[in-house]
Design a protein around this motif. Structure first.
Motif, PDB file in Angstrom:
ATOM      1  N   GLU A  77     -19.402  10.251  21.114  1.00 23.25           N
ATOM      2  CA  GLU A  77     -18.695  10.865  19.989  1.00 23.25           C
ATOM      3  C   GLU A  77     -17.193  10.646  20.089  1.00 23.25           C
ATOM      4  N   GLU A  78     -16.666  10.647  21.306  1.00 19.98           N
ATOM      5  CA  GLU A  78     -15.242  10.377  21.497  1.00 19.98           C
ATOM      6  C   GLU A  78     -14.906   8.947  21.073  1.00 19.98           C
ATOM      7  N   GLN A  79     -15.762   8.001  21.420  1.00 23.46           N
ATOM      8  CA  GLN A  79     -15.555   6.614  21.003  1.00 23.46           C
ATOM      9  C   GLN A  79     -15.595   6.483  19.487  1.00 23.46           C
ATOM     10  N   GLN A  80     -16.484   7.230  18.840  1.00 22.94           N
ATOM     11  CA  GLN A  80     -16.573   7.202  17.386  1.00 22.94           C
ATOM     12  C   GLN A  80     -15.310   7.774  16.748  1.00 22.94           C
ATOM     13  N   ARG A  81     -14.791   8.842  17.331  1.00 23.06           N
ATOM     14  CA  ARG A  81     -13.561   9.440  16.806  1.00 23.06           C
ATOM     15  C   ARG A  81     -12.385   8.482  16.953  1.00 23.06           C
ATOM     16  N   GLU A  82     -12.298   7.823  18.096  1.00 29.31           N
ATOM     17  CA  GLU A  82     -11.215   6.860  18.320  1.00 29.31           C
ATOM     18  C   GLU A  82     -11.315   5.692  17.346  1.00 29.31           C
ATOM     19  N   ARG A  83     -12.514   5.227  17.105  1.00 30.41           N
ATOM     20  CA  ARG A  83     -12.714   4.113  16.171  1.00 30.41           C
ATOM     21  C   ARG A  83     -12.323   4.518  14.749  1.00 30.41           C
ATOM     22  N   GLN A  84     -12.694   5.743  14.386  1.00 31.96           N
ATOM     23  CA  GLN A  84     -12.350   6.227  13.049  1.00 31.96           C
ATOM     24  C   GLN A  84     -10.834   6.399  12.905  1.00 31.96           C
ATOM     25  N   ALA A  85     -10.206   6.931  13.943  1.00 30.97           N
ATOM     26  CA  ALA A  85      -8.749   7.110  13.906  1.00 30.97           C
ATOM     27  C   ALA A  85      -8.031   5.769  13.800  1.00 30.97           C
ATOM     28  N   GLU A  86      -8.549   4.763  14.494  1.00 33.63           N
ATOM     29  CA  GLU A  86      -7.941   3.436  14.433  1.00 33.63           C
ATOM     30  C   GLU A  86      -8.086   2.828  13.045  1.00 33.63           C
ATOM     31  N   ARG A  87      -9.237   3.004  12.419  1.00 33.31           N
ATOM     32  CA  ARG A  87      -9.417   2.507  11.052  1.00 33.31           C
ATOM     33  C   ARG A  87      -8.462   3.201  10.088  1.00 33.31           C
ATOM     34  N   HIS A  88      -8.316   4.511  10.258  1.00 31.63           N
ATOM     35  CA  HIS A  88      -7.415   5.279   9.390  1.00 31.63           C
ATOM     36  C   HIS A  88      -5.970   4.806   9.573  1.00 31.63           C
ATOM     37  N   ARG A  89      -5.570   4.545  10.828  1.00 30.06           N
ATOM     38  CA  ARG A  89      -4.201   4.094  11.101  1.00 30.06           C
ATOM     39  C   ARG A  89      -3.931   2.749  10.438  1.00 30.06           C
ATOM     40  N   ARG A  90      -4.867   1.828  10.528  1.00 28.64           N
ATOM     41  CA  ARG A  90      -4.686   0.515   9.919  1.00 28.64           C
ATOM     42  C   ARG A  90      -4.626   0.609   8.393  1.00 28.64           C
ATOM     43  N   ASP A  91      -5.450   1.490   7.829  1.00 28.70           N
ATOM     44  CA  ASP A  91      -5.423   1.684   6.376  1.00 28.70           C
ATOM     45  C   ASP A  91      -4.063   2.206   5.922  1.00 28.70           C
ATOM     46  N   MET A  92      -3.512   3.159   6.684  1.00 27.94           N
ATOM     47  CA  MET A  92      -2.203   3.723   6.337  1.00 27.94           C
ATOM     48  C   MET A  92      -1.113   2.655   6.427  1.00 27.94           C
ATOM     49  N   GLU A  93      -1.189   1.801   7.447  1.00 22.37           N
ATOM     50  CA  GLU A  93      -0.194   0.738   7.601  1.00 22.37           C
ATOM     51  C   GLU A  93      -0.258  -0.250   6.434  1.00 22.37           C
ATOM     52  N   ARG A  94      -1.452  -0.568   5.989  1.00 22.87           N
ATOM     53  CA  ARG A  94      -1.606  -1.483   4.859  1.00 22.87           C
ATOM     54  C   ARG A  94      -1.032  -0.880   3.581  1.00 22.87           C
ATOM     55  N   ARG A  95      -1.269   0.416   3.402  1.00 28.87           N
ATOM     56  CA  ARG A  95      -0.761   1.067   2.190  1.00 28.87           C
ATOM     57  C   ARG A  95       0.763   1.164   2.195  1.00 28.87           C
ATOM     58  N   ARG A  96       1.321   1.459   3.347  1.00 31.39           N
ATOM     59  CA  ARG A  96       2.787   1.592   3.434  1.00 31.39           C
ATOM     60  C   ARG A  96       3.475   0.238   3.290  1.00 31.39           C
ATOM     61  N   GLY A  97       2.887  -0.815   3.882  1.00 26.09           N
ATOM     62  CA  GLY A  97       3.507  -2.128   3.868  1.00 26.09           C
ATOM     63  C   GLY A  97       3.331  -2.860   2.553  1.00 26.09           C
ATOM     64  N   GLY A  98       2.311  -2.484   1.780  1.00 25.05           N
ATOM     65  CA  GLY A  98       2.067  -3.181   0.532  1.00 25.05           C
ATOM     66  C   GLY A  98       1.459  -4.548   0.785  1.00 25.05           C
ATOM     67  N   GLN A  99       1.077  -5.213  -0.306  1.00 27.87           N
ATOM     68  CA  GLN A  99       0.479  -6.550  -0.187  1.00 27.87           C
ATOM     69  C   GLN A  99       1.581  -7.596  -0.040  1.00 27.87           C
ATOM     70  N   LYS A 100       1.469  -8.469   0.932  1.00 28.34           N
ATOM     71  CA  LYS A 100       2.471  -9.505   1.165  1.00 28.34           C
ATOM     72  C   LYS A 100       2.341 -10.633   0.130  1.00 28.34           C
ATOM     73  N   LYS A 101       3.448 -11.268  -0.169  1.00 27.47           N
ATOM     74  CA  LYS A 101       3.473 -12.379  -1.120  1.00 27.47           C
ATOM     75  C   LYS A 101       3.780 -13.673  -0.377  1.00 27.47           C
ATOM     76  N   ASP A 102       3.199 -14.774  -0.882  1.00 31.94           N
ATOM     77  CA  ASP A 102       3.553 -16.065  -0.299  1.00 31.94           C
ATOM     78  C   ASP A 102       4.768 -16.627  -1.040  1.00 31.94           C
ATOM     79  N   LYS A 103       5.201 -17.870  -0.722  1.00 34.45           N
ATOM     80  CA  LYS A 103       6.433 -18.430  -1.293  1.00 34.45           C
ATOM     81  C   LYS A 103       6.329 -18.661  -2.795  1.00 34.45           C
TER      82      LYS A 103
END
Length: 270
Positions: free
Chosen positions: A110-136
């Protein structure tokens, strides 16, 4: 009583070894031509019985003693006998884990599951804050790291989301000992302990109806109606003809609906 056969001085009489019909008799040849046939000591009945006993025979005996005390409402004595029955069971390599080990393995999972879920949530937050990147050229650019993370998420979602405990040779028997001890804890008012014993019983035997219903009762006593209803539904799903499970589902469903409605009203009033 040992029997002695005398021989002439010309040597051993090898036929003397068969003079006793007991093939397991020990024959001692003596200098001068004598031989003594000694019958082996009889196997004691108690030792013979022990050698043929099941590895959990003692645990079963202690369980029955616990049952007798429980019927007489001597719940403390019954609790002790069930504990002794649990401790008398073989555990370890080649047999299976103990109850404490199962709980520890589940906690780690269960601890491993919680850590995995927290990591997914962290990555989702980073994607939302950073926005979608644009190419040249101004087009949306897919981050390679995001793609790897998504793949990792997919692997996690496809992995086990529920703890699957290792099997025990006598798991179904041990489950009974824990569930019976849980019953004594309910009578003694130790609801948290009853829940834990039912947890262990269900790790040994996930379809054990009595353990589900006893845990349901214990959870309701500590006002965990959501968990109690979940156990009642599971018991009813496994055994639709079980009237206790059916009645518990109907009763707890009503209580849970009332609780949620009250919670909604309190939230709306804020």
């Amino acid at each position: 009583m040992p029997t002695e056969t005398k021989f002439d001085s010309e040597g051993f009489d090898l036929g003397a070894s068969n003079s006793n019909n007991n093939e397991s008799s020990e024959v001692i040849y003596e200098i001068g031509g004598g031989a003594t046939s000694i019958a082996p000591p009889p196997i004691k009945e108690e030792e013979e019985h022990k050698s043929s006993e099941s590895p959990i025979a003692e645990a079963e005996r202690l369980k029955e003693l616990g049952n007798n005390e429980f019927r007489q409402k001597n719940h403390l004595d019954a609790y002790d006998y069930y504990t002794d029955a649990i401790e008398a069971c073989p555990m370890g390599e080649g047999v299976g884990p103990s109850g404490e080990e199962l709980l520890k393995l589940r906690e780690e999972f269960e601890e491993q599951q919680r850590e995995r879920q927290a990591e997914r949530h962290r990555r989702d937050m980073e994607r939302r804050r950073g926005g979608q990147k644009k190419d040249k050229d101004g087009e949306d650019k897919k981050d390679e790291d995001d793609e790897e993370n998504n793949n990792a998420d997919d692997e996690g979602e496809n992995g086990p989301v529920e703890f699957i405990p290792p099997r025990h040779t006598y798991g179904s028997k041990i489950a009974v000992y824990y569930a019976n001890r849980a019953a004594t804890s309910l009578h003694l008012g130790n609801h948290e302990e009853a829940i834990e014993d039912c947890d262990v019983a269900l790790l040994y035997n996930p379809t054990y109806i009595k353990a589900l219903l006893r845990r349901c009762t214990a959870k309701e006593q500590i006002e965990d109606t959501e968990g109690a209803l979940r156990d009642a539904k599971r018991a009813y799903e496994l055994e639709p003809t079980n009237s206790v499970a059916r009645k518990n589902v109907a009763r707890l469903q009503k209580i849970e609906e009332e609780r949620l409605e009250k919670l909604k009203e309190e939230t709306m009033g804020k």
